[in-house]
Write a protein that holds these residues in place. Structure first.
Motif, PDB file in Angstrom:
ATOM      1  N   THR A   4       9.386 -14.265  -1.021  1.00 52.62           N
ATOM      2  CA  THR A   4       8.662 -13.027  -1.333  1.00 52.62           C
ATOM      3  C   THR A   4       7.795 -13.166  -2.575  1.00 52.62           C
ATOM      4  O   THR A   4       7.108 -12.215  -2.962  1.00 52.62           O
ATOM      5  CB  THR A   4       9.648 -11.851  -1.542  1.00 52.62           C
ATOM      6  N   ASN A   5       7.831 -14.335  -3.191  1.00 49.15           N
ATOM      7  CA  ASN A   5       7.002 -14.585  -4.364  1.00 49.15           C
ATOM      8  C   ASN A   5       5.525 -14.574  -3.958  1.00 49.15           C
ATOM      9  O   ASN A   5       5.112 -15.333  -3.086  1.00 49.15           O
ATOM     10  CB  ASN A   5       7.365 -15.941  -4.977  1.00 49.15           C
ATOM     11  N   PRO A   6       4.723 -13.714  -4.559  1.00 48.63           N
ATOM     12  CA  PRO A   6       3.309 -13.611  -4.145  1.00 48.63           C
ATOM     13  C   PRO A   6       2.520 -14.900  -4.355  1.00 48.63           C
ATOM     14  O   PRO A   6       1.459 -15.078  -3.750  1.00 48.63           O
ATOM     15  CB  PRO A   6       2.769 -12.474  -5.018  1.00 48.63           C
ATOM     16  N   PHE A   7       3.030 -15.798  -5.220  1.00 52.33           N
ATOM     17  CA  PHE A   7       2.328 -17.067  -5.449  1.00 52.33           C
ATOM     18  C   PHE A   7       2.690 -18.119  -4.405  1.00 52.33           C
ATOM     19  O   PHE A   7       2.116 -19.201  -4.399  1.00 52.33           O
ATOM     20  CB  PHE A   7       2.646 -17.597  -6.845  1.00 52.33           C
ATOM     21  N   ASN A   8       3.649 -17.776  -3.523  1.00 52.39           N
ATOM     22  CA  ASN A   8       4.018 -18.682  -2.436  1.00 52.39           C
ATOM     23  C   ASN A   8       3.182 -18.315  -1.211  1.00 52.39           C
ATOM     24  O   ASN A   8       3.313 -17.210  -0.683  1.00 52.39           O
ATOM     25  CB  ASN A   8       5.510 -18.543  -2.133  1.00 52.39           C
ATOM     26  N   PRO A   9       2.337 -19.200  -0.719  1.00 53.33           N
ATOM     27  CA  PRO A   9       1.494 -18.878   0.457  1.00 53.33           C
ATOM     28  C   PRO A   9       2.303 -18.428   1.665  1.00 53.33           C
ATOM     29  O   PRO A   9       1.844 -17.601   2.452  1.00 53.33           O
ATOM     30  CB  PRO A   9       0.767 -20.191   0.738  1.00 53.33           C
ATOM     31  N   LEU A  10       3.536 -18.967   1.819  1.00 53.03           N
ATOM     32  CA  LEU A  10       4.358 -18.601   2.965  1.00 53.03           C
ATOM     33  C   LEU A  10       4.808 -17.137   2.909  1.00 53.03           C
ATOM     34  O   LEU A  10       5.175 -16.561   3.935  1.00 53.03           O
ATOM     35  CB  LEU A  10       5.591 -19.510   3.042  1.00 53.03           C
ATOM     36  N   ALA A  11       4.790 -16.557   1.703  1.00 52.49           N
ATOM     37  CA  ALA A  11       5.211 -15.159   1.573  1.00 52.49           C
ATOM     38  C   ALA A  11       4.271 -14.218   2.305  1.00 52.49           C
ATOM     39  O   ALA A  11       4.647 -13.088   2.634  1.00 52.49           O
ATOM     40  CB  ALA A  11       5.281 -14.764   0.092  1.00 52.49           C
ATOM     41  N   HIS A  12       3.077 -14.681   2.612  1.00 53.75           N
ATOM     42  CA  HIS A  12       2.086 -13.831   3.270  1.00 53.75           C
ATOM     43  C   HIS A  12       1.991 -14.122   4.765  1.00 53.75           C
ATOM     44  O   HIS A  12       1.052 -13.667   5.419  1.00 53.75           O
ATOM     45  CB  HIS A  12       0.720 -14.045   2.610  1.00 53.75           C
ATOM     46  N   GLY A  50       7.385 -16.482   6.697  1.00 57.47           N
ATOM     47  CA  GLY A  50       7.974 -16.258   5.383  1.00 57.47           C
ATOM     48  C   GLY A  50       8.684 -14.917   5.297  1.00 57.47           C
ATOM     49  O   GLY A  50       9.792 -14.817   4.753  1.00 57.47           O
ATOM     50  N   ARG A  51       8.063 -13.872   5.842  1.00 56.34           N
ATOM     51  CA  ARG A  51       8.692 -12.549   5.801  1.00 56.34           C
ATOM     52  C   ARG A  51       9.967 -12.518   6.661  1.00 56.34           C
ATOM     53  O   ARG A  51      10.935 -11.826   6.318  1.00 56.34           O
ATOM     54  CB  ARG A  51       7.698 -11.490   6.271  1.00 56.34           C
ATOM     55  N   THR A  52       9.978 -13.270   7.752  1.00 54.18           N
ATOM     56  CA  THR A  52      11.160 -13.312   8.613  1.00 54.18           C
ATOM     57  C   THR A  52      12.325 -13.989   7.899  1.00 54.18           C
ATOM     58  O   THR A  52      13.464 -13.508   7.944  1.00 54.18           O
ATOM     59  CB  THR A  52      10.850 -14.059   9.925  1.00 54.18           C
ATOM     60  N   ASN A  93      11.350  -3.800   9.751  1.00 55.57           N
ATOM     61  CA  ASN A  93      10.458  -3.217   8.748  1.00 55.57           C
ATOM     62  C   ASN A  93      10.123  -4.218   7.653  1.00 55.57           C
ATOM     63  O   ASN A  93       9.006  -4.226   7.130  1.00 55.57           O
ATOM     64  CB  ASN A  93      11.086  -1.966   8.149  1.00 55.57           C
ATOM     65  N   LEU A  94      11.087  -5.045   7.287  1.00 55.61           N
ATOM     66  CA  LEU A  94      10.817  -6.071   6.281  1.00 55.61           C
ATOM     67  C   LEU A  94       9.803  -7.082   6.801  1.00 55.61           C
ATOM     68  O   LEU A  94       8.892  -7.505   6.067  1.00 55.61           O
ATOM     69  CB  LEU A  94      12.122  -6.791   5.899  1.00 55.61           C
ATOM     70  N   VAL A  95       9.948  -7.477   8.064  1.00 55.99           N
ATOM     71  CA  VAL A  95       9.008  -8.433   8.648  1.00 55.99           C
ATOM     72  C   VAL A  95       7.612  -7.817   8.741  1.00 55.99           C
ATOM     73  O   VAL A  95       6.601  -8.488   8.496  1.00 55.99           O
ATOM     74  CB  VAL A  95       9.497  -8.893  10.045  1.00 55.99           C
ATOM     75  N   LYS A  96       7.541  -6.512   9.055  1.00 58.13           N
ATOM     76  CA  LYS A  96       6.250  -5.819   9.152  1.00 58.13           C
ATOM     77  C   LYS A  96       5.693  -5.454   7.781  1.00 58.13           C
ATOM     78  O   LYS A  96       4.599  -4.909   7.683  1.00 58.13           O
ATOM     79  CB  LYS A  96       6.399  -4.547   9.994  1.00 58.13           C
ATOM     80  N   ASN A  97       6.496  -5.696   6.738  1.00 57.39           N
ATOM     81  CA  ASN A  97       6.105  -5.356   5.374  1.00 57.39           C
ATOM     82  C   ASN A  97       5.969  -3.845   5.173  1.00 57.39           C
ATOM     83  O   ASN A  97       5.113  -3.363   4.423  1.00 57.39           O
ATOM     84  CB  ASN A  97       4.791  -6.048   4.986  1.00 57.39           C
ATOM     85  N   ASP A  98       6.839  -3.096   5.882  1.00 55.70           N
ATOM     86  CA  ASP A  98       6.882  -1.633   5.743  1.00 55.70           C
ATOM     87  C   ASP A  98       7.841  -1.299   4.601  1.00 55.70           C
ATOM     88  O   ASP A  98       9.026  -1.050   4.799  1.00 55.70           O
ATOM     89  CB  ASP A  98       7.361  -1.008   7.059  1.00 55.70           C
ATOM     90  N   GLY A  99       7.298  -1.293   3.396  1.00 62.56           N
ATOM     91  CA  GLY A  99       8.129  -1.139   2.207  1.00 62.56           C
ATOM     92  C   GLY A  99       8.800   0.210   2.084  1.00 62.56           C
ATOM     93  O   GLY A  99       9.948   0.308   1.640  1.00 62.56           O
TER      94      GLY A  99
END
Length: 432
Positions: free
Chosen positions: A28-36, A40-42, A277-283
């Protein structure tokens, strides 16, 4: 041994939880490309779900720092105004202007049934604009040294009476769920003695006054098994290194697993939705899930003697509605209640305290004038909705406030005007 095994299992999972939390932070680190990415979200969602499902949840805080009174947002400070080994009485002190007409004093008796008093955070928050709110903050039995002695249903009733004495005349008492029986008993005992510090009103919400009416799965299980079964199967010793090491308790985790088992499909679906919701980035949706389960999964132990006496008195023998309940050898007679106005609230879909169980209090208080009794059934809500949620705030709170205002010395409270003020204040915040 089961309690000790539970604690050992919880400790053994610590390394795995730490690993899962590190994984979540990495993905979930924004500096990690996989976080986007979806991958990565899964991974992060799976790691968070594992950590949360295996975590030991500590008692949450109330976190009520302000409320709206007379158009203005005022700070709120928690103060302990009465204390005993098994309970602290918390006053949510509002910084209202000096000389302002005092609001009613309200004692909210929280359930001692496995969850902390913070489960009623929404109840307290909804009542703060209208009253000087106090709440019973029951202490986790495993944290009370054995040297502090026993605590049973009789002690519970004594505590309620002592708190009403401490708060003084013209106090209003609200019992949510389990405490409906001991609160009704306490008021009956006070009235029988002519106690001038008996409350002005008594509000009972979703309580098991007579579990023979519309019995739920909880009621049927208790009556079928009997007190001895519970004594033999669910009573355990508080483990080391708890402060109450050696005390006989009913563990909170057993109560929690029982509640989860009653609605297992609903909880599984909620956690599946949380993952999605976490995978969809529904905070926002994920935050609501965390908020609810941080509270729901935080549990406390009960003393064995309190739990067993409550099961026997309320669910097995139905002692109160049968006229057989006693307090330290003295009969508990609700017909002695002649001056304390009674308001009962039930939820249409309540699967913990069935319809009619709380309303049964009206049949017991036979000498209370009809115009001092009121009952309300909230459509389309379950047990939790009786004391929390949008329908509670919009439908039930105004009725409680009106009832308190009718029978209290302070007189009527303009709940509609106060609600309008609160809404205006919230709107101003949004515009700002």
């Amino acid at each position: 041994m089961l309690y000790q095994l539970y604690e050992m299992n919880n400790a053994a999972l610590w390394p795995a939880r730490i690993c899962a939390d590190v994984t979540r932070l990495f993905y979930t680190n924004p500096f990690n490309p996989l976080a986007h990415t979806s991958f990565g979200r899964t991974v992060a969602a799976g790691a968070e779900l594992f950590e949360r499902m295996t975590r030991h949840y500590d008692k949450p805080s109330f976190g009520l720092d302000s409320t709206v009174v007379d158009w203005k947002t005022v700070p709120v400070v928690e103060k302990t105004v009465w204390s005993r080994p098994f309970c602290n009485l918390i006053h949510f002190e509002r910084a209202v202007p000096a000389g302002r007409r005092p609001d009613p004093k309200l004692l909210i008796v929280a359930p001692m049934s496995g969850h902390h008093a913070t489960l009623l955070r929404g109840t307290v928050e909804a009542m703060l604009p209208y009253a000087e709110v106090h709440i019973t903050d029951w202490v986790n039995a495993r944290d009370v040294p054995a040297s502090a002695g026993r605590f049973d249903l009789d002690d519970y009733i004594d505590y309620v009476i002592e708190m009403l004495h401490a708060l003084g005349p013209d106090t209003h008492v609200m019992a949510v769920c389990q405490p409906s029986v001991p609160v009704l008993a306490a008021v009956a005992l006070m009235e029988a003695k002519g106690d001038r510090l008996a409350p002005a009103t008594m509000t009972l919400m979703g309580g098991p006054i007579d579990t023979r009416r519309s019995p739920t799965a909880v009621d049927v299980l208790a009556e079928e098994k009997g007190s001895d079964w519970f004594r033999q199967n669910v009573i355990m010793q508080a483990p080391w290194p708890a402060a109450g090491f050696g005390r006989a308790v009913y563990p909170g985790f057993l109560q929690l697993y029982g509640f989860i088992g009653m609605n297992l499909d609903r909880h599984i679906a909620a956690h599946r939705k949380f993952f999605e919701n976490l995978v969809k980035n529904d905070g926002d949706s994920a935050a609501k899930h965390r908020e609810f389960y941080d509270e729901y999964l935080a549990v406390m132990d009960l003393t064995a003697e309190f739990y067993l006496q409550t099961v026997d008195t309320v669910f097995v023998r139905h002692a109160l509605p049968k006229g057989e309940m006693t307090h330290r050898g003295v009969p508990v007679d609700p017909s002695a209640i002649r001056n304390v106005a009674l308001f009962t609230v039930e939820g249409e879909n309540d699967d913990i305290s069935g319809l009619g169980q709380t309303k049964a209090a009206h049949d017991l208080c036979v000498n209370l004038p009809a115009d001092m009794k009121a009952h309300y059934m909230q459509p389309a809500v379950g047990h939790y909705g009786v004391f929390n949620g949008s329908r509670f705030r919009s439908e039930i709170v105004p009725r409680i406030v009106d009832f308190i205002g009718t029978y209290g010395r302070q007189g009527k409270i303009d709940v509609k005007a106060t609600s309008a003020k609160a809404a205006s204040e919230r709107a101003a915040k949004v515009r700002a």
